[in-house]
Design an enzyme around this catalytic site. Sequence first.
Site, mmCIF file in Angstrom:
data_model
loop_
_atom_site.group_PDB
_atom_site.id
_atom_site.type_symbol
_atom_site.label_atom_id
_atom_site.label_comp_id
_atom_site.label_asym_id
_atom_site.label_seq_id
_atom_site.Cartn_x
_atom_site.Cartn_y
_atom_site.Cartn_z
ATOM 1 N N ASP A 80 -42.651 34.922 -90.628
ATOM 2 C CA ASP A 80 -42.636 33.808 -89.666
ATOM 3 C C ASP A 80 -41.246 33.609 -89.075
ATOM 4 O OD1 ASP A 80 -45.243 32.774 -89.444
ATOM 5 O OD2 ASP A 80 -45.092 31.898 -91.447
ATOM 6 N N THR A 197 -66.582 19.866 -87.963
ATOM 7 C CA THR A 197 -65.326 19.119 -88.098
ATOM 8 C C THR A 197 -65.049 18.668 -89.541
ATOM 9 O OG1 THR A 197 -66.397 17.004 -87.636
ATOM 10 C CG2 THR A 197 -65.485 18.198 -85.740
ATOM 11 N N LYS A 198 -66.062 18.779 -90.400
ATOM 12 C CA LYS A 198 -65.915 18.193 -91.746
ATOM 13 C C LYS A 198 -64.723 18.732 -92.546
ATOM 14 C CE LYS A 198 -68.809 15.749 -93.503
ATOM 15 N NZ LYS A 198 -68.976 14.382 -93.043
ATOM 16 N N LYS A 232 -65.028 12.567 -82.395
ATOM 17 C CA LYS A 232 -65.442 12.458 -83.794
ATOM 18 C C LYS A 232 -64.229 12.594 -84.722
ATOM 19 C CE LYS A 232 -69.030 14.462 -86.704
ATOM 20 N NZ LYS A 232 -70.046 15.509 -86.705
ATOM 21 N N VAL A 250 -56.424 33.146 -78.848
ATOM 22 C CA VAL A 250 -55.948 33.734 -77.584
ATOM 23 C C VAL A 250 -55.736 35.231 -77.805
ATOM 24 C CG1 VAL A 250 -54.836 31.719 -76.561
ATOM 25 C CG2 VAL A 250 -53.588 33.070 -78.241
ATOM 26 N N CYS A 396 -34.701 53.476 -90.393
ATOM 27 C CA CYS A 396 -34.252 53.415 -91.776
ATOM 28 C C CYS A 396 -34.738 54.638 -92.578
ATOM 29 C CB CYS A 396 -34.656 52.085 -92.393
ATOM 30 S SG CYS A 396 -33.596 51.648 -93.773
ATOM 31 N N GLU A 420 -33.632 59.193 -103.816
ATOM 32 C CA GLU A 420 -34.652 58.169 -104.084
ATOM 33 C C GLU A 420 -35.904 58.831 -104.655
ATOM 34 O OE1 GLU A 420 -35.497 55.610 -100.724
ATOM 35 O OE2 GLU A 420 -37.173 54.634 -101.740
ATOM 36 N N ARG A 480 -30.893 50.989 -99.656
ATOM 37 C CA ARG A 480 -29.940 51.346 -100.714
ATOM 38 C C ARG A 480 -29.237 52.654 -100.413
ATOM 39 N NH1 ARG A 480 -34.272 49.586 -103.674
ATOM 40 N NH2 ARG A 480 -33.781 47.590 -104.655
ATOM 41 N N HIS A 527 -32.353 48.430 -88.994
ATOM 42 C CA HIS A 527 -33.698 48.074 -88.516
ATOM 43 C C HIS A 527 -33.607 47.395 -87.152
ATOM 44 C CE1 HIS A 527 -36.129 48.958 -92.087
ATOM 45 N NE2 HIS A 527 -35.022 48.670 -92.762
ATOM 46 N N GLU A 529 -35.778 46.858 -85.035
ATOM 47 C CA GLU A 529 -36.944 46.016 -84.715
ATOM 48 C C GLU A 529 -36.692 44.542 -85.019
ATOM 49 O OE1 GLU A 529 -36.718 48.174 -87.188
ATOM 50 O OE2 GLU A 529 -37.801 47.539 -88.984
#
Length: 554
Positions: A80, A197-198, A232, A250, A396, A420, A480, A527, A529
């Site tokens: 987020d 809507t409940k 309501k 959307v 990366c 690695e 790393r 990175h 992006e």
Amino acid sequence: MVARRGPRNGHKYIFVFGGVMSGVGKGISTASIGKILAGRGLTVNLVKIDPYLNVDAGTMNPTEHGEVFVLDSGLETDQDMGNYERFLNRDLGPEDYMTSGMVYKAVIERERNLGYHGKFVEAIPHVRDEIIERLRSSAKMAASDVTVVEVGGTLGDFSNALFIDAARVMHLESPADVLFVMVSYLPVPYTIGEMKTKPTQNAVRQLNSYGVQPDIIMARSTHPLDQKRKEKLAIWCNVQADHIISAPDVDSIYDVPLNFERDKLSDILLKALGKRVKQTSDLGEWKSFADKAHHAQKPVKIGIVGKYFDTGDFVLSDAYLSVIEAIKFSAYHEGHKPEIAWINAKDIESGKLPLESLNDYDGILVPGGFGESGIEGKIKAIQFARENKIPYFGLCYGMQLLTVEYARHVAGIPGAHTTEIDPKAKDPVIMILPEQIEKLAKKDYGGSMRLGAYPCKLEEGTIAREAYGEKTISERHRHRYEVNPEYVSRLEEAGLVFSGRSPSGKLMEIAELPKSVHPFMLGTQFHPELKARPLSPHPLFTAFVKAAIVRGKK
Ligand code: GLN
């Protein structure tokens, strides 16, 4: 006793809670609220609260969490935060993010240092007050007019209750400065064919049980909210009908702020907060970006060769969210519609997917990653892209593997590998540099990762230098391993160009092949992006997409 928190000089807080269920777009709603308020000339900062006990998102598996979004500061956060930066078009600070673990850790450390002078230390008030302090300090650091805070999790969860209580107390202290928004979900069950809507009514009751009454309800659903249901909800939820906003699905998340403004949401928010600002809303640039996204028709086909994370019968593309968005921004900017295909590196490795199928793409991208899964498949894909002059962009891990592939097949170093995967590799072309371990240990980055923004110097006359149009850049890292300096001259002699390096010259940041050899073969240790934004697409993504468009025309 609630601690005194000093003068508030009219700073406003909007808390965004989620009702009914998760995954209904609370993050995008928060980012969009920020965007429309910024459009009204206000300085806005956005804060994400993750209620889990992890101190940051760094240790979490992508299957659990989706992408880990790294800030300039090196803090590893939730995806987020990426949306917030992309919507606001600015960098956020570490004070704009908190987890329960982070808050508890600070409180416990203070307790260990006798910071509470021998008192009982309890969730309420001490942890709650720490939350409030952090929110106030994020507002101060950003020198903002409004702070929009997304409280993660769903109403009724055990883990976010303290954060909701912090919001309640802030409202109690200064009711005119704090507004509560509840993003809820209204299902339209297939068998009933009618919007219900409940669940939202129940979610409001749940919020009420914390002592909080929502001022505004965002009604998320597959369909727009009709007048009947609005009325309501108003009567049952005790919210004015014009404070109930219809928020149907959307096509593009970037339309959300524009849809909100169509319903004059910024007017409603500003009125409720008693904030007077300029009458007109300036979302012009955003609108032209959203229009480009709608109008783009000519396809550009990008294949992402990665590791795929499945949960049950579903594949999580969230793990590569910023990469996907970065491709979109550059493609839209170039008037093209990105068609992104997922290629499982393991299928290439096993031969299930013939390498020739990569010819179908205009560009191939290998994103960041960790570990062994599908690694030889990725290397094969990189080799195929290099030999067949398909534009290739490595992020990366994708840059490290570009280097391994070049070492093995061009520079005559068949034993090349990353330690690695093979700690005893005959030729450790990619490894952890001993001096890096020392440096990182001193910085106490929690682990051994190189995290956050570092400067990088670009070599004249290279694709990277041309794309950025600058000599020195700053990009975010999360890794790393590094290119082993002992192999750099052999790789250079074989034709690989290290067009970006750390200021000391020790760390290789970008590897590329000259344009005369390949239309676009480039990898970045960082990175890129993470810094791509709708209103400022990333120059390297744009260079890659442009090369892909050229191939697509052939
Ligand atoms: N696994 C590699 C490293 O740790 C690359 C990490 C990444 O792609 N983010 O260096």
